[in-house]
Write a protein that holds these residues in place. Structure first.
Motif, PDB file in Angstrom:
ATOM      1  N   ALA A  59     -25.614 -24.171  52.194  1.00  0.00           N
ATOM      2  CA  ALA A  59     -24.261 -24.819  51.932  1.00  0.00           C
ATOM      3  C   ALA A  59     -23.953 -25.254  53.480  1.00  0.00           C
ATOM      4  O   ALA A  59     -23.516 -26.581  53.284  1.00  0.00           O
ATOM      5  N   ALA A  60     -24.037 -24.962  54.321  1.00  0.00           N
ATOM      6  CA  ALA A  60     -23.794 -25.383  55.613  1.00  0.00           C
ATOM      7  C   ALA A  60     -24.586 -26.707  55.902  1.00  0.00           C
ATOM      8  O   ALA A  60     -24.144 -27.896  56.494  1.00  0.00           O
ATOM      9  N   PHE A  61     -25.720 -26.767  55.637  1.00  0.00           N
ATOM     10  CA  PHE A  61     -26.867 -27.946  55.925  1.00  0.00           C
ATOM     11  C   PHE A  61     -26.238 -28.984  54.807  1.00  0.00           C
ATOM     12  O   PHE A  61     -26.142 -30.162  55.392  1.00  0.00           O
ATOM     13  N   GLY A  62     -25.580 -28.818  53.727  1.00  0.00           N
ATOM     14  CA  GLY A  62     -25.014 -29.894  52.729  1.00  0.00           C
ATOM     15  C   GLY A  62     -23.931 -30.325  53.380  1.00  0.00           C
ATOM     16  O   GLY A  62     -23.830 -31.808  53.303  1.00  0.00           O
ATOM     17  N   GLU A  67     -22.128 -36.216  53.530  1.00  0.00           N
ATOM     18  CA  GLU A  67     -21.439 -37.390  53.608  1.00  0.00           C
ATOM     19  C   GLU A  67     -21.617 -38.142  55.062  1.00  0.00           C
ATOM     20  O   GLU A  67     -21.674 -39.173  55.090  1.00  0.00           O
ATOM     21  N   SER A  68     -21.832 -37.360  55.955  1.00  0.00           N
ATOM     22  CA  SER A  68     -21.963 -38.037  57.320  1.00  0.00           C
ATOM     23  C   SER A  68     -23.224 -38.712  57.575  1.00  0.00           C
ATOM     24  O   SER A  68     -23.462 -39.552  58.491  1.00  0.00           O
ATOM     25  N   LYS A  69     -24.302 -38.280  56.988  1.00  0.00           N
ATOM     26  CA  LYS A  69     -25.689 -38.768  57.310  1.00  0.00           C
ATOM     27  C   LYS A  69     -26.393 -39.405  55.916  1.00  0.00           C
ATOM     28  O   LYS A  69     -27.077 -40.483  56.099  1.00  0.00           O
ATOM     29  N   GLY A 149     -34.579 -32.314  41.492  1.00  0.00           N
ATOM     30  CA  GLY A 149     -35.399 -33.175  42.384  1.00  0.00           C
ATOM     31  C   GLY A 149     -34.991 -33.353  43.853  1.00  0.00           C
ATOM     32  O   GLY A 149     -34.031 -32.512  44.210  1.00  0.00           O
ATOM     33  N   THR A 150     -35.704 -33.996  44.623  1.00  0.00           N
ATOM     34  CA  THR A 150     -35.442 -34.070  45.654  1.00  0.00           C
ATOM     35  C   THR A 150     -35.259 -35.392  46.513  1.00  0.00           C
ATOM     36  O   THR A 150     -35.473 -35.702  47.644  1.00  0.00           O
ATOM     37  N   ALA A 151     -34.824 -36.204  45.330  1.00  0.00           N
ATOM     38  CA  ALA A 151     -34.589 -37.667  45.927  1.00  0.00           C
ATOM     39  C   ALA A 151     -33.680 -38.075  47.148  1.00  0.00           C
ATOM     40  O   ALA A 151     -34.033 -38.749  47.786  1.00  0.00           O
ATOM     41  N   LEU A 152     -32.520 -37.226  47.257  1.00  0.00           N
ATOM     42  CA  LEU A 152     -31.515 -37.481  48.110  1.00  0.00           C
ATOM     43  C   LEU A 152     -32.239 -37.100  49.379  1.00  0.00           C
ATOM     44  O   LEU A 152     -31.922 -37.862  50.421  1.00  0.00           O
ATOM     45  N   LEU A 177     -28.296 -30.481  49.031  1.00  0.00           N
ATOM     46  CA  LEU A 177     -27.714 -32.040  49.000  1.00  0.00           C
ATOM     47  C   LEU A 177     -27.281 -32.243  47.511  1.00  0.00           C
ATOM     48  O   LEU A 177     -26.283 -32.986  47.519  1.00  0.00           O
ATOM     49  N   ASN A 178     -28.163 -31.900  46.730  1.00  0.00           N
ATOM     50  CA  ASN A 178     -27.710 -32.044  45.416  1.00  0.00           C
ATOM     51  C   ASN A 178     -26.332 -31.344  44.893  1.00  0.00           C
ATOM     52  O   ASN A 178     -25.403 -32.041  44.232  1.00  0.00           O
ATOM     53  N   ASN A 179     -26.204 -30.230  45.400  1.00  0.00           N
ATOM     54  CA  ASN A 179     -24.985 -29.573  45.063  1.00  0.00           C
ATOM     55  C   ASN A 179     -23.737 -30.203  45.698  1.00  0.00           C
ATOM     56  O   ASN A 179     -22.820 -30.186  45.168  1.00  0.00           O
ATOM     57  N   ARG A 180     -23.982 -30.634  47.015  1.00  0.00           N
ATOM     58  CA  ARG A 180     -22.899 -31.320  47.888  1.00  0.00           C
ATOM     59  C   ARG A 180     -22.721 -32.588  47.069  1.00  0.00           C
ATOM     60  O   ARG A 180     -21.415 -32.918  46.672  1.00  0.00           O
ATOM     61  N   MET A 181     -23.354 -33.429  46.492  1.00  0.00           N
ATOM     62  CA  MET A 181     -23.124 -34.520  45.937  1.00  0.00           C
ATOM     63  C   MET A 181     -22.324 -34.148  44.370  1.00  0.00           C
ATOM     64  O   MET A 181     -21.455 -34.981  44.093  1.00  0.00           O
ATOM     65  N   ARG A 182     -22.722 -33.246  43.914  1.00  0.00           N
ATOM     66  CA  ARG A 182     -22.092 -32.757  42.410  1.00  0.00           C
ATOM     67  C   ARG A 182     -20.726 -32.354  42.769  1.00  0.00           C
ATOM     68  O   ARG A 182     -19.809 -32.770  42.240  1.00  0.00           O
ATOM     69  N   GLN A 183     -20.146 -31.833  43.810  1.00  0.00           N
ATOM     70  CA  GLN A 183     -18.844 -31.597  44.312  1.00  0.00           C
ATOM     71  C   GLN A 183     -18.215 -32.480  44.581  1.00  0.00           C
ATOM     72  O   GLN A 183     -16.986 -32.878  44.132  1.00  0.00           O
TER      73      GLN A 183
END
Length: 224
Positions: A59-62, A67-69, A149-152, A177-183
């Motif tokens: 979660a911290a990694f996401g 957003e920043s990278k 998937g792992t595209a992001l 990253l997928n979870n963060r995008m979903r949020q």
């Protein structure tokens, strides 16, 4: 005979008492244990855990990367989807080298952008009809709730397996990253309400086949 001489003769005849070897060994053991006790530093379970390798926090990694990278990296690398698909049809390897990124001999990953007409969401996928694509090419955007998937992770171009302890952490990074995008994107997106509307999108996909493009988006909005 003098008293002194008599005492020396008595001492010579009297056997000296010997200290048992077991007593000596026991005394040495006591001394050794005491020394160890003085030199040993006792630590709590919490302090031992804190001093070890830091556990990976998906979660911290996401939160620290999406957003920043990741989003800026994909926006910077994004190529128009019709341009990419035509290049892939002409020479997949050349198109991969020019527009994609990959690790080792894995599949190429691409950052893309495009405009088209949205269809009806089915099974978590929003189909998009994009002009200028070869006939038979199907384009879909992942809208969840499950994002696969792992595209992001892969298309960002800077996240590599060597940055993680093992394959599990590497996979968890992609999921984070997928979870963060979903949020950040999909939670407020009315995907069914886009049906029949012109939209623009930006995202990433891993090349699995020449005619099926399933994009993990970082941006979806109605086109003017």
């Amino acid at each position: 005979m003098s008293t002194t001489a008599t005492a020396r003769e008595h001492d010579a005849r009297t056997p000296r008492r010997r200290i048992p070897a077991s007593w000596i060994a026991a005394a040495l053991a006591v001394i050794l244990l005491a020394a160890i006790g003085f030199s040993t530093q006792y630590r709590s379970a919490e302090s031992v855990a804190a001093s070890g390798p830091k556990r990976f926090d998906p979660a911290a990694f996401g939160a620290q990367n999406y957003e920043s990278k990741v989003v800026p990296a994909i926006e910077k690398r994004a190529v128009e989807l019709p341009v990419l698909v035509r290049a892939l049809a002409a020479d997949k390897d050349a198109a991969g080298r020019q527009y994609g990124v990959r690790q080792g001999t894995g599949p190429y990953s691409f950052a893309v952008t495009g405009t088209g007409e949205a269809g009806t969401v089915r099974s978590g996928l929003l189909p998009v009809t994009v002009p200028g694509l070869p006939e038979g090419t199907r384009v879909s955007l992942q809208t969840g709730p499950a994002i696969n998937g792992t595209a992001l992770r892969d298309a960002a171009g800077y996240i590599t397996f060597g940055q993680f302890l093992n394959q599990v952490e590497y996979a968890d990074a992609a999921t984070a990253l997928n979870n963060r995008m979903r949020q950040k994107l999909l939670a407020s997106l009315d995907a069914p309400g886009l049906a029949g509307k012109k939209i623009t999108f930006t995202g990433a996909f891993n090349l699995l086949g020449p005619t099926v493009v399933t994009i993990t988006p970082i941006a979806i909005e109605e086109a003017p």
